[in-house]
Design a protein around this motif. Sequence first.
Motif, PDB file in Angstrom:
ATOM      1  N   ALA A 309       0.824  -1.203   0.000  1.00 25.56           N
ATOM      2  CA  ALA A 309       0.000   0.000   0.000  1.00 25.56           C
ATOM      3  C   ALA A 309       0.861   1.257   0.000  1.00 25.56           C
ATOM      4  CB  ALA A 309      -0.913   0.009   1.228  1.00 25.56           C
ATOM      5  N   VAL A 310       0.386   2.284  -0.684  1.00 25.53           N
ATOM      6  CA  VAL A 310       0.978   3.621  -0.611  1.00 25.53           C
ATOM      7  C   VAL A 310       0.244   4.348   0.512  1.00 25.53           C
ATOM      8  CG1 VAL A 310       1.427   5.780  -1.821  1.00 25.53           C
ATOM      9  CG2 VAL A 310       1.487   3.609  -3.076  1.00 25.53           C
ATOM     10  N   GLY A 329       7.995  -0.234   3.865  1.00 30.02           N
ATOM     11  CA  GLY A 329       9.003   0.409   4.696  1.00 30.02           C
ATOM     12  C   GLY A 329       9.974   1.278   3.933  1.00 30.02           C
ATOM     13  N   THR A 330       9.611   1.693   2.716  1.00 26.30           N
ATOM     14  CA  THR A 330      10.487   2.558   1.925  1.00 26.30           C
ATOM     15  C   THR A 330       9.796   3.890   1.664  1.00 26.30           C
ATOM     16  OG1 THR A 330       9.673   1.895  -0.271  1.00 26.30           O
ATOM     17  CG2 THR A 330      11.396   0.525   0.738  1.00 26.30           C
ATOM     18  N   PHE A 331      10.625   4.912   1.369  1.00 28.39           N
ATOM     19  CA  PHE A 331      10.090   6.168   0.856  1.00 28.39           C
ATOM     20  C   PHE A 331      10.924   6.608  -0.329  1.00 28.39           C
ATOM     21  CE2 PHE A 331      13.092   7.485   4.151  1.00 28.39           C
ATOM     22  CZ  PHE A 331      13.760   8.571   3.595  1.00 28.39           C
ATOM     23  N   PHE A 345      15.000   5.117  -1.182  1.00 34.04           N
ATOM     24  CA  PHE A 345      15.688   4.678   0.029  1.00 34.04           C
ATOM     25  C   PHE A 345      15.249   3.253   0.352  1.00 34.04           C
ATOM     26  CE2 PHE A 345      15.592   9.231   0.113  1.00 34.04           C
ATOM     27  CZ  PHE A 345      16.857   9.587   0.582  1.00 34.04           C
ATOM     28  N   SER A 346      16.194   2.465   0.811  1.00 29.63           N
ATOM     29  CA  SER A 346      15.904   1.066   1.101  1.00 29.63           C
ATOM     30  C   SER A 346      15.010   0.950   2.326  1.00 29.63           C
ATOM     31  CB  SER A 346      17.209   0.290   1.306  1.00 29.63           C
ATOM     32  OG  SER A 346      17.990   0.874   2.332  1.00 29.63           O
ATOM     33  N   THR A 347      14.435  -0.209   2.505  1.00 28.98           N
ATOM     34  CA  THR A 347      13.413  -0.400   3.525  1.00 28.98           C
ATOM     35  C   THR A 347      13.973  -0.312   4.945  1.00 28.98           C
ATOM     36  OG1 THR A 347      11.677  -1.890   4.318  1.00 28.98           O
ATOM     37  CG2 THR A 347      13.686  -2.913   3.441  1.00 28.98           C
ATOM     38  N   ILE A 348      13.143   0.196   5.849  1.00 25.29           N
ATOM     39  CA  ILE A 348      13.483   0.191   7.264  1.00 25.29           C
ATOM     40  C   ILE A 348      12.842  -1.021   7.949  1.00 25.29           C
ATOM     41  CG2 ILE A 348      13.751   2.688   7.368  1.00 25.29           C
ATOM     42  CD1 ILE A 348      10.973   2.815   8.684  1.00 25.29           C
ATOM     43  N   TYR A 370       3.068  -0.537  12.585  1.00 30.16           N
ATOM     44  CA  TYR A 370       2.223  -1.493  11.883  1.00 30.16           C
ATOM     45  C   TYR A 370       0.981  -0.801  11.335  1.00 30.16           C
ATOM     46  CZ  TYR A 370      -0.320  -5.732  10.741  1.00 30.16           C
ATOM     47  OH  TYR A 370      -1.015  -6.714  10.079  1.00 30.16           O
ATOM     48  N   ASP A 371       0.669  -1.048  10.056  1.00 36.58           N
ATOM     49  CA  ASP A 371      -0.477  -0.424   9.393  1.00 36.58           C
ATOM     50  C   ASP A 371      -1.621  -1.394   9.165  1.00 36.58           C
ATOM     51  OD1 ASP A 371       0.673  -2.029   7.509  1.00 36.58           O
ATOM     52  OD2 ASP A 371       0.887  -0.488   5.968  1.00 36.58           O
TER      53      ASP A 371
END
Length: 408
Positions: A309-310, A329-331, A345-348, A370-371
């Motif tokens: 999801a965005v 977990g990326t932006f 950017f890589s995932t957190i 958590y979403d």
Amino acid sequence: MIYQLISTNLFWQSVLFDLYLKSRLIGALSSCAFLFYVNSSTFFLFFYIKKKLNKLAFNRPNIVSNTEAPKDYVLPNPPTDGISQLAFSPVADYLAVSSWDNQEREKIFVRIYEVNSTTGSALGKALYPHEAPALCCTWSKDGTKILSGGADKAGRMFDVTTGTAAQIAQHDAPIKCIKWVDSGTSPVVATGSWDKTVKYWDMRMSTPVLSVNLPERCYAMDLVFPLMVVATAERHVVVYNMLNPSQVYKTAQSPLKWQTRTVACFINGTGYAIGSIEGRVGIQYLDEKESTASFSFKCHRENNVNVYAVNAISFHPLHGTFSTAGSDGTFNFWDKDSKQRLKGFSTINVPIVATTFNRNGTIFAYGAGYDWSKGYQQPTYQTQQTKDAVYLHSVKEEDVKPRPAKKR
């Protein structure tokens, strides 16, 4: 594209076949069909390349060279559950954070932090309560008031000069979105609710000055005066001109096929970006002359196999470029005009649920937690000591500045 080769030479056949294999290995071809037809004197090679070119898609730069791991500052004492929205003051580096956190029995707080852009640090300055999860927050234009709405069906205002809070709005269902409307005369507050209404409030009055019906529950809302865009359940999009807020300016269906998660207006008010659970973003222009320039693109996906999801879209206040953040977990930073990704950017390893830029675009804040994209099943990262956090990212000019369109 058909190439006819008149040859019976096995050497050239092997060379061509080797080139085909290499092209597959490096991913130069999206799909290939390969057919040999041989007779007594002629060898035909039909090499058909089917490369799906979507003129509406972004040019994706090299992932290796354009993606890096974020190394960002973590806010102290963040909410411990369900960050819902982040909002920077329009006049100073103060950050408001709404959440589901109920560390104190029957009280859920909106937190305010003072961010030091020089040292890259932050300090908690104030907080005020809701009686149920706080779902949204924003600031007044002069930066003296914080506005928030929540599952307690109430809209609240916190005065940063006096340190006092008061209820300013009431709905029949949770308030999902809240915005400050500054028309230059008497400012009001707009609230969007799951009761399928948008209401406008003069903070000195206990009843709304105006209430308009929505086709469905309000899921997302943004405002850049005089444009306000409301995205609801069932993929409805309702556009208002705040010079005449009682009348709907335009209605549409989302250009995306699945549930809307977020919406954000262009900084010049000529259109909006909308994101959904399907890992896709739509860029929509309102003017009929520009509507043909509207497009959608895929993002927050892993090889189109895992789709995320965005959750958040934020526009840079100066350049008009924008960020997306998702359940992966990326932006990323994007340029809608040249249709390309500026920086990734890589995932957190934790979903990013909310984002915002500060007033001059030098700080990018993002909230992680958590979403519920995986439902009730507890992901592995939830067992970590710190599962919810707010990060401050120092924005580099070259990462958000518009670039010329790439030649095709």
